[in-house]
Structure formats: C-alpha cells, structure tokens
Design a protein around this motif. Structure first.
Motif, PDB file in Angstrom:
ATOM      1  N   VAL A  30       3.554   7.157  -1.063  1.00 61.42           N
ATOM      2  CA  VAL A  30       2.854   5.880  -1.233  1.00 61.42           C
ATOM      3  C   VAL A  30       3.415   4.785  -0.333  1.00 61.42           C
ATOM      4  O   VAL A  30       2.672   3.994   0.249  1.00 61.42           O
ATOM      5  CB  VAL A  30       2.926   5.429  -2.708  1.00 61.42           C
ATOM      6  CG1 VAL A  30       2.203   4.095  -2.896  1.00 61.42           C
ATOM      7  CG2 VAL A  30       2.336   6.482  -3.621  1.00 61.42           C
ATOM      8  N   ILE A  31       4.741   4.735  -0.230  1.00 61.19           N
ATOM      9  CA  ILE A  31       5.401   3.683   0.574  1.00 61.19           C
ATOM     10  C   ILE A  31       6.348   4.363   1.566  1.00 61.19           C
ATOM     11  O   ILE A  31       7.574   4.354   1.384  1.00 61.19           O
ATOM     12  CB  ILE A  31       6.182   2.700  -0.316  1.00 61.19           C
ATOM     13  CG1 ILE A  31       5.400   2.341  -1.585  1.00 61.19           C
ATOM     14  CG2 ILE A  31       6.522   1.422   0.462  1.00 61.19           C
ATOM     15  CD1 ILE A  31       6.170   1.485  -2.569  1.00 61.19           C
ATOM     16  N   PRO A  32       5.820   5.001   2.601  1.00 60.02           N
ATOM     17  CA  PRO A  32       6.657   5.784   3.523  1.00 60.02           C
ATOM     18  C   PRO A  32       7.723   4.983   4.257  1.00 60.02           C
ATOM     19  O   PRO A  32       8.717   5.546   4.709  1.00 60.02           O
ATOM     20  CB  PRO A  32       5.629   6.373   4.494  1.00 60.02           C
ATOM     21  CG  PRO A  32       4.437   5.480   4.395  1.00 60.02           C
ATOM     22  CD  PRO A  32       4.394   5.031   2.969  1.00 60.02           C
ATOM     23  N   TYR A 365       4.459   8.355  -8.935  1.00 61.88           N
ATOM     24  CA  TYR A 365       3.425   8.046  -7.932  1.00 61.88           C
ATOM     25  C   TYR A 365       2.661   6.782  -8.365  1.00 61.88           C
ATOM     26  O   TYR A 365       2.405   5.883  -7.560  1.00 61.88           O
ATOM     27  CB  TYR A 365       2.472   9.228  -7.803  1.00 61.88           C
ATOM     28  CG  TYR A 365       1.426   9.092  -6.718  1.00 61.88           C
ATOM     29  CD1 TYR A 365       1.671   9.544  -5.416  1.00 61.88           C
ATOM     30  CD2 TYR A 365       0.173   8.529  -6.996  1.00 61.88           C
ATOM     31  CE1 TYR A 365       0.707   9.441  -4.431  1.00 61.88           C
ATOM     32  CE2 TYR A 365      -0.794   8.404  -6.010  1.00 61.88           C
ATOM     33  CZ  TYR A 365      -0.529   8.868  -4.729  1.00 61.88           C
ATOM     34  OH  TYR A 365      -1.483   8.761  -3.751  1.00 61.88           O
ATOM     35  N   ASN A 366       2.313   6.697  -9.649  1.00 64.29           N
ATOM     36  CA  ASN A 366       1.606   5.524 -10.165  1.00 64.29           C
ATOM     37  C   ASN A 366       2.467   4.269 -10.063  1.00 64.29           C
ATOM     38  O   ASN A 366       1.985   3.182  -9.705  1.00 64.29           O
ATOM     39  CB  ASN A 366       1.201   5.750 -11.620  1.00 64.29           C
ATOM     40  CG  ASN A 366      -0.020   6.637 -11.755  1.00 64.29           C
ATOM     41  OD1 ASN A 366      -0.810   6.750 -10.826  1.00 64.29           O
ATOM     42  ND2 ASN A 366      -0.164   7.266 -12.910  1.00 64.29           N
ATOM     43  N   LEU A 367       3.761   4.399 -10.379  1.00 62.00           N
ATOM     44  CA  LEU A 367       4.665   3.255 -10.266  1.00 62.00           C
ATOM     45  C   LEU A 367       4.783   2.803  -8.818  1.00 62.00           C
ATOM     46  O   LEU A 367       4.837   1.606  -8.532  1.00 62.00           O
ATOM     47  CB  LEU A 367       6.044   3.616 -10.809  1.00 62.00           C
ATOM     48  CG  LEU A 367       6.234   3.612 -12.330  1.00 62.00           C
ATOM     49  CD1 LEU A 367       7.651   4.021 -12.688  1.00 62.00           C
ATOM     50  CD2 LEU A 367       5.921   2.234 -12.913  1.00 62.00           C
ATOM     51  N   LYS A 372       3.781  -1.108  -4.566  1.00 60.98           N
ATOM     52  CA  LYS A 372       3.177  -1.365  -3.255  1.00 60.98           C
ATOM     53  C   LYS A 372       2.158  -2.491  -3.364  1.00 60.98           C
ATOM     54  O   LYS A 372       2.104  -3.397  -2.519  1.00 60.98           O
ATOM     55  CB  LYS A 372       2.504  -0.107  -2.721  1.00 60.98           C
ATOM     56  CG  LYS A 372       1.873  -0.306  -1.342  1.00 60.98           C
ATOM     57  CD  LYS A 372       1.184   0.959  -0.857  1.00 60.98           C
ATOM     58  CE  LYS A 372       0.556   0.735   0.524  1.00 60.98           C
ATOM     59  NZ  LYS A 372      -0.173   1.934   1.008  1.00 60.98           N
ATOM     60  N   GLY A 373       1.335  -2.457  -4.425  1.00 55.87           N
ATOM     61  CA  GLY A 373       0.350  -3.500  -4.620  1.00 55.87           C
ATOM     62  C   GLY A 373       0.988  -4.860  -4.821  1.00 55.87           C
ATOM     63  O   GLY A 373       0.538  -5.866  -4.261  1.00 55.87           O
ATOM     64  N   LYS A 377       0.695  -8.095  -2.306  1.00 57.02           N
ATOM     65  CA  LYS A 377       0.232  -9.370  -2.821  1.00 57.02           C
ATOM     66  C   LYS A 377       1.221 -10.481  -2.480  1.00 57.02           C
ATOM     67  O   LYS A 377       0.837 -11.585  -2.077  1.00 57.02           O
ATOM     68  CB  LYS A 377       0.043  -9.277  -4.331  1.00 57.02           C
ATOM     69  CG  LYS A 377      -0.492 -10.559  -4.963  1.00 57.02           C
ATOM     70  CD  LYS A 377      -0.690 -10.386  -6.464  1.00 57.02           C
ATOM     71  CE  LYS A 377      -1.225 -11.670  -7.085  1.00 57.02           C
ATOM     72  NZ  LYS A 377      -1.409 -11.538  -8.550  1.00 57.02           N
ATOM     73  N   ASP A 378       2.504 -10.179  -2.637  1.00 54.72           N
ATOM     74  CA  ASP A 378       3.539 -11.165  -2.311  1.00 54.72           C
ATOM     75  C   ASP A 378       3.482 -11.552  -0.842  1.00 54.72           C
ATOM     76  O   ASP A 378       3.660 -12.723  -0.478  1.00 54.72           O
ATOM     77  CB  ASP A 378       4.928 -10.611  -2.647  1.00 54.72           C
ATOM     78  CG  ASP A 378       5.177 -10.541  -4.146  1.00 54.72           C
ATOM     79  OD1 ASP A 378       4.434 -11.198  -4.887  1.00 54.72           O
ATOM     80  OD2 ASP A 378       6.099  -9.821  -4.562  1.00 54.72           O
TER      81      ASP A 378
END
Length: 388
Positions: A30-32, A365-367, A372-373, A377-378
């Motif tokens: 998700v966040i490579p 994976y969900n966390l 990442k979201g 947003k930040d």
C-alpha cells in the motif's frame, strides 16, 4: 512516513518476527515508499530467545540435557551478538509444550536441565546470562536446577532427593556450600512479566499449578511443601526471598534464581533495552504492536502495553493489532489510537489460529490504506495552507 512494527508473538500461531514481517509486507503493498522497521518483541516467555538473537545478530547453541520428564532431550539456547551473554528461554528446556497433555503433572517434572545448561556455560567461561522466565511445566521451586548446580538437598535419612516436584516436601537438610563456585561470579538477568510471590493464594502453585496439571489436592500440598522448602533454605542462608515479586514465576524458579543473586526485571523492559526500542519509537510517525489476545491485563507488563506507554510519553501515535480483543480492552485506548482484532467475523478461535497469517495480512492491509489516506489528506491540507 516512518513506521515501527514491534509485535509480540501471536501464541500458538505466529512468532513475533513472522507477525512483524506479515504486517510489513501488507504495508509495502500500500505504501511502498514508507520506511518500515520490524522489531520483534517478547516479554520473557515464548519468543524471547528468537527475538534477542535476531536483534543482536546472535547464534543458536544446542545441548543434550535432562528434559522436564527426566529424560534426555536436545535443547537450544543462544549467545548474543556480543559473544559473551548467554540467553536461555525456560520454555525450550523445561516447557509445558514439551510435555504431552496426559503426562502433565507438576509432581513429576523437573528444572534439572536448566541447571545443566547454566553449568555447561559456566564451564566454558560464560558469566553473563539473560533468562526468559515463562512457560514452564514445573512447580519444583527450582529444586532440580539448584541440584544440577551442586546444591545438596537431603531427606530425613540424609539421602539426596530426586529433582522433581514431589520431592520438595521430603527435604529436611539443605547445603549451599556445595554449589558450583562459578555461579557466584555470574550476572543473571531475569526477564519476566510475573509479579507473584512463591506461596499463598497468589503464589506459583495456586495461580499457575492447575494449567500444569495440578489437581486441587496437589495445589494445597505443593504450596505447603514450597513454603517449608523456602523457609528451610532461607534459614540456612539467613536471607528472605519467597515474598519478593516474581519469586513465584515459572513454578518457583524465580525464587531459586533470586537465591543465586539474579535480578528480576520486566521482560518487556529488558527486551526494549536490548533492542533500543525507545530511540526507534521516538524516530517513528506511527508504531504498530500486537499480541495473541489483548485485554485489560495487557497494561500490566505485557509487550503492547509497555510499547503503548512509551509511545504516549513521546507523543508518537500507536496502533494495536491483535488476534482478539478481550475483557476490558477499552482501557487500552488511553495509549492507542485504535485497537483492532484480526478476526473478520464470527469465527472460531481454531479457525483464527489456523488462518492467522492471512487474517493478519488483510487487517494490516486495511490499516495501511487508512494511514495512507490520512497522510495524503495531511499533505493536501499542508499544500493548501502554503498556497494561501
């Protein structure tokens, strides 16, 4: 984004290292570009040896000694990367998993093999020890270990007693002058999350005896025998240890190690110091930890509770990801942004344990998607404020 992943083992399913790598792999998808650091943890029980050898670059050692059922078995222990500190995990030498359920009986088990390992290490010149004190099949007050190290325990006929739980009540004479001299030169650190005294309602036998096969009748007799045993030794040495916190750990092994001058400390704290965990938490944006089951007891010396408190003090956001959430887990919210169970529905414990790897990956994976979201947003908020 700097993310520290520092779980305990998911007992019966995943080692701390396995759990940490599963979480890491989920985040990589998700966040490579995240900086992910895995630091497997333990509290003195299962996984202590594996964790310390992994983080220090140590190596495994093997020896044949007396197992918990008085038969010779091959066991493993280790030496840290400093090449001078021996690590012994009690569960790997006299552990409950080493004894079949129908043979679990604290009257017949022994800690003799632990003393054999310590003695062998001393003979090779080692003097520094870390002992992971958890998961024993024994309730002999360390009788077997002390005998292996040379201490004399005799019955009313001045004959040596057998090194098993049943013999504790038979001891009438004790002599520490026969102990292996090298032991007095040793520095022994005990990693334990158990605060129980040796005897009484909160002692080794009453609290832990039943899970080792002790019947109510055995519990009463063993507790009485340990009290007599401890008093006899303390009168001989003119020192008192049976009421100390941790004396009741591992069926009274804590008491025996205190007799040898050992220092009992929080297993989680000792592991944190060995892994330089505090510095790694300070450098992280997020900390993720977990264990097999988290509940109100997690705050009392367990790895996740210890990590959550360090993160809170250093203003680092922490997440808890465990096999299940039990009674009073809500108390953990004072240290964790969220507390999550890997169970994805009304599934059985057996199913959860058998599919722990897949369930942990999916929840991690969900966390990762959530973090990442939040991060994106930040960034947008920051970019918007700069543009204005």
């Amino acid at each position: 984004m700097n993310i520290l992943i520092a779980p305990d083992s998911f007992k019966g399913s995943l080692s701390a290292l396995q759990a940490g790598n599963i979480i890491k792999n989920a985040f990589i998808e998700v966040i490579p570009d995240a900086n992910l650091d895995v630091v497997p943890m333990a509290d003195g029980g299962e996984g202590t040896l594996d964790t310390l050898l992994f983080v220090t670059g140590g190596k495994r050692l093997h020896l044949e000694v007396t197992g918990p059922l008085q038969k010779k078995v091959g066991v493993e222990f280790g030496i840290l990367g400093d090449n001078k500190t021996i690590v012994i995990e009690i569960a790997k030498i006299a552990g409950l998993p080493m004894v079949a359920v129908d043979q679990q009986n604290p009257l017949e088990t022994t800690t003799y093999g632990i003393g054999e390992v310590i003695k062998a290490c001393c003979e090779k010149g080692y003097r520094d020890f870390i002992i992971g004190l958890g998961g024993s099949a024994t309730n002999d007050g360390g009788l077997g270990m002390l005998q292996a190290l040379g201490v004399s325990f005799l019955d009313k006929n001045k004959q040596p007693v057998l090194p098993i739980g049943r013999s504790v009540s038979q001891i009438e004479h004790v002599d520490f002058s026969t102990i292996q001299p090298d032991i007095k030169e040793c520095k022994i650190q005990i990693a334990s999350d158990v605060d129980n005294p040796l005897c009484g309602d909160n002692g080794a036998t009453a609290v832990f005896g039943p899970q080792k096969g002790a019947t109510p009748d055995m519990v009463e007799k063993l507790d009485r025998a340990l009290s007599k045993y401890a008093t006899l030794i303390e009168n001989h040495l003119n020192k008192t240890y049976q009421f100390n916190k941790g004396a009741g750990a591992a069926g009274g092994l804590g008491f025996a190690f205190l007799l040898l001058g050992a220092e009992i400390t929080s297993g989680a704290k000792l592991m944190a110091e060995s892994t330089k965990l505090v510095d790694k938490i300070k450098a992280a944006n997020w900390v993720i930890t977990g264990e097999g089951q988290s509940d109100f007891q997690t705050l009392f010396g367990k790895v996740p509770g210890y990590i959550g408190k360090i993160a809170e003090v250093n203003n680092v956001k922490a997440l808890l990801l465990s096999g299940s959430l039990g009674k009073g887990y809500e108390e953990l919210y004072q240290y964790f942004i969220s507390c999550d169970s890997i169970a994805n529905g009304p599934i059985s414990l057996q199913h959860c344990m058998e599919h722990a790897e897949d369930l942990l990956f999916k929840k991690a994976y969900n966390l990762a998607r959530l973090l990442k979201g939040l991060d994106e947003k930040d960034k947008k908020i920051l970019e918007g404020s700069v543009s204005r």
